[in-house]
Write an enzyme that holds these catalytic residues in place. Structure first.
Site, short mmCIF file in Angstrom:
data_model
loop_
_atom_site.label_atom_id
_atom_site.label_comp_id
_atom_site.label_asym_id
_atom_site.label_seq_id
_atom_site.Cartn_x
_atom_site.Cartn_y
_atom_site.Cartn_z
N GLU A 42 0.70 -1.27 0.14
CA GLU A 42 0.11 0.14 0.00
C GLU A 42 0.98 1.18 0.01
OE1 GLU A 42 -3.11 0.24 -0.67
OE2 GLU A 42 -3.39 -1.87 -0.62
N TYR A 125 -6.22 6.84 3.92
CA TYR A 125 -6.37 5.82 2.77
C TYR A 125 -5.47 4.51 3.25
CZ TYR A 125 -5.25 2.87 -0.75
OH TYR A 125 -5.11 1.66 -1.41
N ASP A 143 -9.93 5.94 -2.28
CA ASP A 143 -8.58 6.31 -3.39
C ASP A 143 -8.90 6.96 -4.27
OD1 ASP A 143 -9.27 4.16 -4.87
OD2 ASP A 143 -7.32 3.89 -5.36
N CYS A 198 -12.58 1.93 -15.44
CA CYS A 198 -13.08 3.51 -15.23
C CYS A 198 -11.78 4.20 -15.16
CB CYS A 198 -14.18 3.47 -14.25
SG CYS A 198 -15.01 4.99 -14.23
N CYS A 208 -17.44 -1.88 -19.12
CA CYS A 208 -17.69 -1.76 -17.84
C CYS A 208 -19.14 -2.28 -17.35
CB CYS A 208 -17.84 -0.09 -17.60
SG CYS A 208 -18.16 0.43 -15.84
N CYS A 214 -24.67 3.79 -15.06
CA CYS A 214 -23.81 4.88 -14.79
C CYS A 214 -24.21 6.30 -15.02
CB CYS A 214 -22.44 4.82 -15.58
SG CYS A 214 -21.35 6.15 -15.23
#
Length: 299
Positions: A42, A125, A143, A198, A208, A214
């Site tokens: 991370e 985060y 994020d 995306c 997607c 969407c």
DNA sequence: GATACGTGGGC
DNA sequence: TGCCCAAGTAT
């Protein structure tokens, strides 16, 4: 009229199966990875693409499979093995986090978000991500990928605002499945969707799972209307100067004379200021005789 | 809240 | 060819 926002359950039922079918096989997601491996990944992934993190993460895990192993090494070794990932202060902070885990937490990476948050280099985060991905906790992980997916699919805008708003965190929390394990998968699934489909520049809406619901698509994919995003200057900046100095030290086994270090940059004032800052931040260690090296290395 | 902080690849 | 962007944090 504005399309209705898709309900959370609808999003879950579309994104979770997509993730099951399309997730990447990344080493820090495998069953045999440790919480330490997740934490290292991370931090390395902050502002850094997966493809560049992979080899460095593998190397770090072989050198330092536990927090205590890294804590027992010199901070300069962490900076050296950071290689060219960028933002080398992250290596310094990861080393400091390892020391804190060894000294204050019995060598065990904490599972609580609030405790993780106290570690150097671990912000909102990363604390949420480690709690979710390493420990299966129900944490709100937000994020840049999550923000972009939410901005488009739910809010109907091309891109999120420059800075994270409270409303975005509340939205992310509202969309989180109730069940702990499901919530953890949801978090990584939305991130993966943002990373693979995306995307910021040229979203692959044809692939997607959210295309039919969407809000941004249903509104005709309007262009980004906010202020243009500011690019970061590079030529002639302190960052470029600092980068050269750290690179020279990273690539040298022996301590480097100050003259050699200063030779990487023509302008005296800026060069001296940068070197002083690097020393003050602990990224560079001054030795007797006008020599410099990465911090804590035996010589 | 704005700003500093590295690096390299893709379009 | 540049410009934009990549799983943010600390000050």
């Amino acid at each position: 009229m504005r399309p209705a926002r898709p309900a959370a359950g609808v999003l879950h039922d579309l994104v979770l199966p997509w993730y099951a079918a399309h997730q990447r096989d990344l080493p820090w997601r495998r069953p045999d990875r440790s919480p330490w491996g997740v934490l290292v990944s991370e931090v390395m992934l902050q502002q850094t693409p997966v493809s560049r993190v992979l080899p460095v993460w593998q190397r770090w895990m072989s050198l330092w499979p536990t927090p205590s192993a890294l804590a027992d090494a010199a901070a300069g070794e962490a900076v050296r093995e950071w290689g060219r990932l960028g933002y080398p202060r992250r290596a310094l902070r990861l080393h400091a986090a390892a020391v804190a885990v060894r000294d204050d937490h019995g060598g065990v990476v904490p599972a609580e978000e609030a405790v993780l948050r106290t570690l150097p280099g671990v912000g909102d985060y990363t604390a949420a991500a480690v709690a979710a991905f390493a420990f299966g906790r129900r944490a709100t992980v937000v994020d840049t990928n999550v923000r972009r997916v939410h901005a488009r699919a739910v809010t109907g805008t091309a891109l999120p605002a420059p800075s994270l708003s409270r409303a975005e965190v509340e939205l992310a929390t509202a969309l989180l499945p109730e069940d702990d394990a499901r919530a953890a998968v949801w978090n990584v699934a939305v991130m993966e969707l943002g990373a693979l489909v995306c995307t910021a520049r040229a979203p692959r809406c044809g692939d997607c799972p959210l295309a039919t619901v969407c809000a941004w698509r249903l509104a005709g994919s309007p262009a980004h209307d906010g202020p243009p995003r500011r690019g970061q200057a590079w030529q002639g900046t302190d960052r470029q100067c600092r980068g050269r100095m750290v690179q020279l030290l990273r690539d040298s086994t022996e301590p480097v004379p100050g003259d050699a270090l200063r030779a990487v940059w023509p302008e005296e004032a800026q060069r001296d200021r940068c070197l002083d800052a690097l020393v003050a931040e602990g990224l560079v260690e001054p030795l007797d005789g006008g020599l410099f090296r990465l911090p804590g290395l035996a010589s």
